[in-house]
Write an enzyme that holds these catalytic residues in place. Structure first.
Site, short mmCIF file in Angstrom:
data_model
loop_
_atom_site.label_atom_id
_atom_site.label_comp_id
_atom_site.label_asym_id
_atom_site.label_seq_id
_atom_site.Cartn_x
_atom_site.Cartn_y
_atom_site.Cartn_z
N ASP A 453 -0.61 -2.64 -2.76
CA ASP A 453 -2.05 -2.42 -2.76
C ASP A 453 -2.51 -2.13 -4.19
O ASP A 453 -1.68 -1.98 -5.10
CB ASP A 453 -2.34 -1.23 -1.83
CG ASP A 453 -3.82 -1.02 -1.57
OD1 ASP A 453 -4.61 -1.94 -1.81
OD2 ASP A 453 -4.18 0.09 -1.14
N GLU A 456 -5.09 -5.35 -8.26
CA GLU A 456 -6.04 -6.32 -8.87
C GLU A 456 -5.94 -6.40 -10.40
O GLU A 456 -6.32 -7.46 -10.91
CB GLU A 456 -7.48 -5.96 -8.47
CG GLU A 456 -7.80 -6.17 -7.02
CD GLU A 456 -7.13 -5.15 -6.08
OE1 GLU A 456 -6.80 -5.51 -4.95
OE2 GLU A 456 -6.93 -3.99 -6.52
N ASP A 576 -11.08 -3.24 2.28
CA ASP A 576 -11.86 -2.12 2.79
C ASP A 576 -13.16 -2.60 3.43
O ASP A 576 -14.19 -2.75 2.76
CB ASP A 576 -12.18 -1.14 1.65
CG ASP A 576 -10.92 -0.53 1.06
OD1 ASP A 576 -9.86 -0.62 1.71
OD2 ASP A 576 -10.99 0.02 -0.05
#
Length: 927
Positions: A453, A456, A576
């Site tokens: 996670d 990015e 999300d």
């Protein structure tokens, strides 16, 4: 994991911002002569059978920087269905997606700068063509432009020519600004260009912004650059009633805006090269096949990954996790995988355990118990490594020099542990170090997969930061996502402040905002500016390699950030989202997009990540999500509990929908095998199976699993019915196969859908293998099979087909020929008053050893059954008498009131080994 944008404190503010930002349209700026184009000055055959040309700028200007004066043009028909057009600096090597990360052929190297570009007389500089299998490349010399068209019908699929009336420029190629456009017919339907939350459905919507730059930005933000970058689109056109699809990939990892007007599409890219791949299709399925053949086939998935998953950020200690597992069992709701967000960690640090909340002896005991049942356990691992001199992972990372640098020192950022450094996964030493850390952690905790996670990469700070002196950072109180480092903005380099500003975060924020500074340096001097959007991809590749090295088992990885080729290594969830009726719709759009991107194992947080969903929404969401390829309930730390047993009505819906999912696991697993071997999406738009039907090109509220299983969920509050589109043919209700719909043309039907009902229909001419189901995939997998055979209602002359792939799902590869797999093709015909069902088996050994049997065959759509029933299994003829078989005949009910007479015939009491060929036949005609 929560995005820093999703804090309860700022939630109302964010919603106001979203509502004010996302309804505005982004339109291309008025045409400006940013460049004056190029002219083709030479063209000749390249040694590998392609064409190699040189382009020279017509007239320089300095808008967004000086033009690169000489470009190299390389054209290659790489096979009959794929054309590559590569344009780069003729004299200097430029950044490209690394060839060792995404393997593909190299174009010819650029010429040394001192070597002048000379004209050649080998090929005259006139309008000319270069033909391959199905695609033809043509060009105009001055100003240079090129077009790609089909050989079969002459249709132009890409055309970069511009004239005075065009709303875009001719080719522009500067160091930090590349622009190229194509004209489009008004009736072209485009899909792709993600990742974003598209409010209008799966089709690209003219004048919506499409910005590609991997960003930790909550999926609640519409029409903005989100976690992944996929600069590929599919174009579907209907010409004279015949469908033609093609794909276009611009393989470039730099930030870009793509402007789609409806009649043109313009790329504005801030670096790299123009490396186009054109895929000829002509079917949507063929486009994805050709695309994944280039970028890598989707990863094989373990069987258990298709079961139901439960997660939450906020399982504060192990006893809570144990309680969740126990409550799922009590509620009789299937559960295969239990997850931990970062609650298990010691101070949010990767590869650690909290000794108080998750003491290792108790955790190992828990894992031993759930593993004995067949359940699995997965935890989160973020890339940011806490800067902590007593932390072994950090110490070993510093010793092996694995981190991204700024001016020779590891670049400092802040994420959940506080101050962190980011591993540089472009560095081979980092990949080896990461693999060793994964191994060490697996020895500490034998996890069954990893969730990567925040890759990015996400950073709670921006710019160049240092540790503050004299104060604790973070303080340990309040939200962990408030930046507490001492930071200064970076705007004094061309990488941190490029001349063209992409529409980052929908507001043109600096591209280094809340991520790694774009002037930071990777291995071999590569700038973050260029490599930013492949960070999550390189993270997935390293994690895949690490997991596979552990025990040689098939890895399962879930990644938030993705790029072209990520599906070869990882599954994806859509980040999300919110618990709203809009977000349940967006989940379908994004899921279908990722199927096009070659990432078929995809799903969204069920019931929404934040804030609290309503009970009704959660009912409808689990009904839908039971048919996502990846099905996981996941909620925010600050949200109320939303496990499926928390509401009795939701538990009923879950038992119903997941009960059907677990019966369908063999079908879903066979679809993962097809995805792995052909790229075919597991979940796909209806136009994949009915491409000739333009009415389906924008349909975004229904989808298919495979070719013929259609899911039509309720997506609006307060509804007890659903309007569903049915293409022509007979569709049988999966939950009650005696109920059917016949549609002579594409038609919308209103279907009953009370709270606990989702409508799922199986199309004619299909054979669907199913099992009895169960509470866990390990048990469900060993139950007997039923074959559901669907003919058109009242069939007197029809065929049906189906497939089944079985293997040892712990093997790294998902393939035939290893002695641990079996592949079965099922066939059926109804003709000349005779029904026949049979199988062909490849590599029977594995299925025979496992002892799988077919206990029932149900045939839908017959005019009846009569005469003797004969079953032949590998040469043993067995005329079944009444004492052996159970035969049930039920008349179909058609909701449109058509007069068709048709029956469902169930033949039970069978015991046919799946690993043996069989033939079953009987005469039609009601006896």
């Amino acid at each position: 994991m929560v995005s820093p944008l999703l804090t309860p404190i700022f939630h109302l503010t964010i919603l106001l911002l979203i509502s004010s930002c996302t309804h505005s349209k982004s339109t291309p700026p008025p045409p400006t002569k940013i460049g004056n184009g190029y002219r083709l000055v030479s063209l000749q055959e390249s040694p590998d059978g392609g064409l190699l040309g040189h382009l020279q700028v017509n007239r320089k200007n300095n808008i967004y920087g000086p033009d690169i004066p000489h470009l190299q043009l390389y054209i290659k028909h790489e096979n009959d269905d794929r054309l590559r057009v590569h344009i780069s600096d003729a004299h200097n090597q430029r950044w490209e997606v690394p060839y060792n990360l995404l393997p593909r052929d190299h174009p010819p190297a650029p010429s040394p700068a001192q070597q002048p570009v000379r004209r050649t007389t080998k090929t005259p500089i006139t309008v000319s063509e270069f033909s391959g299998g199905e695609l033809i490349f043509s060009y105009i010399s001055k100003p240079f432009s090129f077009a790609v068209r089909r050989k079969s019908n002459g249709q132009t699929i890409f055309n970069s020519s511009a004239d005075e009336s065009s709303p875009y420029n001719s080719l522009v190629f500067k160091d930090q600004y590349l622009e190229i456009s194509t004209s489009l017919p008004k009736d072209a339907s485009l899909y792709g260009l993600g990742e974003n939350s598209q409010p209008h459905g799966i089709k690209l919507y003219p004048n919506d912004p499409y910005t590609l730059w991997t960003t930790d930005q909550s999926a609640i933000n519409l029409n903005m650059d989100l976690y992944g970058s996929h600069p590929v689109y599919m174009d579907l056109r209907n010409v004279g009633g015949k469908a033609y699809a093609h794909g276009v990939l611009l393989l470039n990892s730099n930030g870009m805006d793509v402007f789609y007007t409806g009649s043109s599409l313009t790329y504005k890219v801030i670096g790299g090269v123009l490396d186009f791949y054109f895929f000829s299709g002509p079917s949507p399925l063929a486009v994805v096949d050709q695309y994944t053949q280039l970028i890598g086939r989707p990863a094989p998935m373990p069987y258990w990954s298709l079961g139901f998953h439960q997660c939450r950020w906020g399982y504060h200690n192990l006893s809570v996790v144990e309680d969740v597992v126990e409550n799922y069992q009590k509620a009789n709701i299937p559960l295969d995988v239990i997850w931990n967000d970062d609650d298990h960690m010691d101070g949010h640090k990767d590869f650690t355990l909290n000794p108080n909340a998750y003491p290792r002896p108790k955790l190992l005991d828990f894992l031993q118990r759930i593993h004995a049942r067949g359940m699995k356990y997965i935890v989160i691992i973020d890339p940011g490594i806490g800067v902590n001199s007593s932390y072994g992972t950090y110490q070993r990372g510093i010793a092996k020099d694995v981190f991204i640098k700024y001016e020779g020192k590891p670049y400092l950022a802040q994420v959940w542990p506080g101050a962190v450094n980011f591993p540089d996964f472009l560095n081979p030493a980092t990949v080896a170090w990461w693999g060793d850390e994964v191994r060490r952690f697996h020895e500490l905790v034998p996890v069954d997969g990893l969730w990567i996670d925040m890759n990015e990469a996400s950073n709670f700070c921006s710019g160049l930061c240092t540790l503050p002196e004299g104060k604790q950072c973070p303080t340990g109180t309040g939200p962990g996502w408030i930046c507490c480092l001492d930071c200064k903005n970076l705007t004094n380099t061309k990488w941190d402040d490029p001349p063209y500003k992409i529409n980052a975060s929908g507001t043109h924020v600096p591209i280094g905002y809340k991520t790694i500074a774009t002037s930071a340096v990777h291995y071999n001097g590569v700038r973050e500016y260029d490599a930013h959007s492949i960070y999550g991809f390189s993270h997935a590749v390293a994690t895949h390699k690490a997991l596979q090295a552990l025990e040689g088992k098939r890895p399962f990885i879930l990644s938030r950030s993705t790029f072209v080729g990520s599906g070869h290594y990882t599954a994806h969830w859509t980040g999300d989202n919110q618990g709203t009726w809009n977000d349940i719709k967006y989940s379908i759009y994004t899921m279908l997009n990722f199927g096009l991107f070659g990432v078929p194992m995809v799903g969204s947080d069920i019931c929404g990540f934040y804030p609290q969903p309503t009970e009704e929404l959660c009912n409808r969401w689990i009904e839908l999500a039971a048919f996502y390829p990846f099905s996981r309930d996941h909620a925010n730390y600050y949200s109320p509990r939303q496990e499926l047993y928390q509401w009795e009505t939701v538990a009923i819906s879950a038992r119903n929908a997941l009960g059907m999912r677990y019966k369908l696991l063999p079908y879903l697993y066979t679809l993962t095998y097809e995805a792995h071997t052909t790229g075919a999406p597991i979940a796909r738009p209806l136009f994949f199976s009915f491409p000739e039907n333009p009415e389906l090109y924008g349909l975004s509220t229904q989808f298919l699993l495979g070719e013929s299983l259609m899911v039509s969920p309720v997506l609006d509050q307060g509804r007890t019915n659903v309007s569903a589109v049915f293409p022509p043919g007979t569709w049988y209700s999966l939950f009650d196969p005696s109920q059917a719909i016949i549609s002579k043309e594409t038609k919308t039907f209103t279907l009953d859908a009370p709270l606990h009902v989702i409508n799922v229909h199986l199309y004619q001419n299909t054979i669907l293998p199913m099992q009895r189901g169960g509470m866990i995939s390990k048990e469900a997998r060993m139950t007997p099979f039923t074959l559901l055979v669907t003919f058109p209602a009242g069939a007197t002359d029809a065929k049906a087909k189906g497939k089944l792939f079985l293997d040892d799902d712990e093997l790294p590869e998902m393939q035939l020929g290893n002695g641990q797999s079996t592949y079965v093709e099922f066939s059926a015909t109804a003709s000349k008053e005779m029904v026949k069902v049979w199988s062909d088996v490849e590599e029977s050994k594995f299925a025979l050893e496992k002892g799988w049997v077919i206990e029932k065959i149900t045939v839908l759509g017959l005019s009846g059954v009569g005469g003797a029933l004969a079953v032949e299994v590998e040469g043993n003829l067995d005329i079944l008498d009444a004492s052996k078989l159970e035969l049930v005949q039920t008349e179909h009910k058609f909701i449109d009131g058509m007069e068709t007479k048709s029956v469902m015939v169930e033949v039970g009491g069978l015991n046919i080994p799946v690993g043996k060929k069989f033939t079953m036949s009987w005469k039609m005609g009601i006896s």
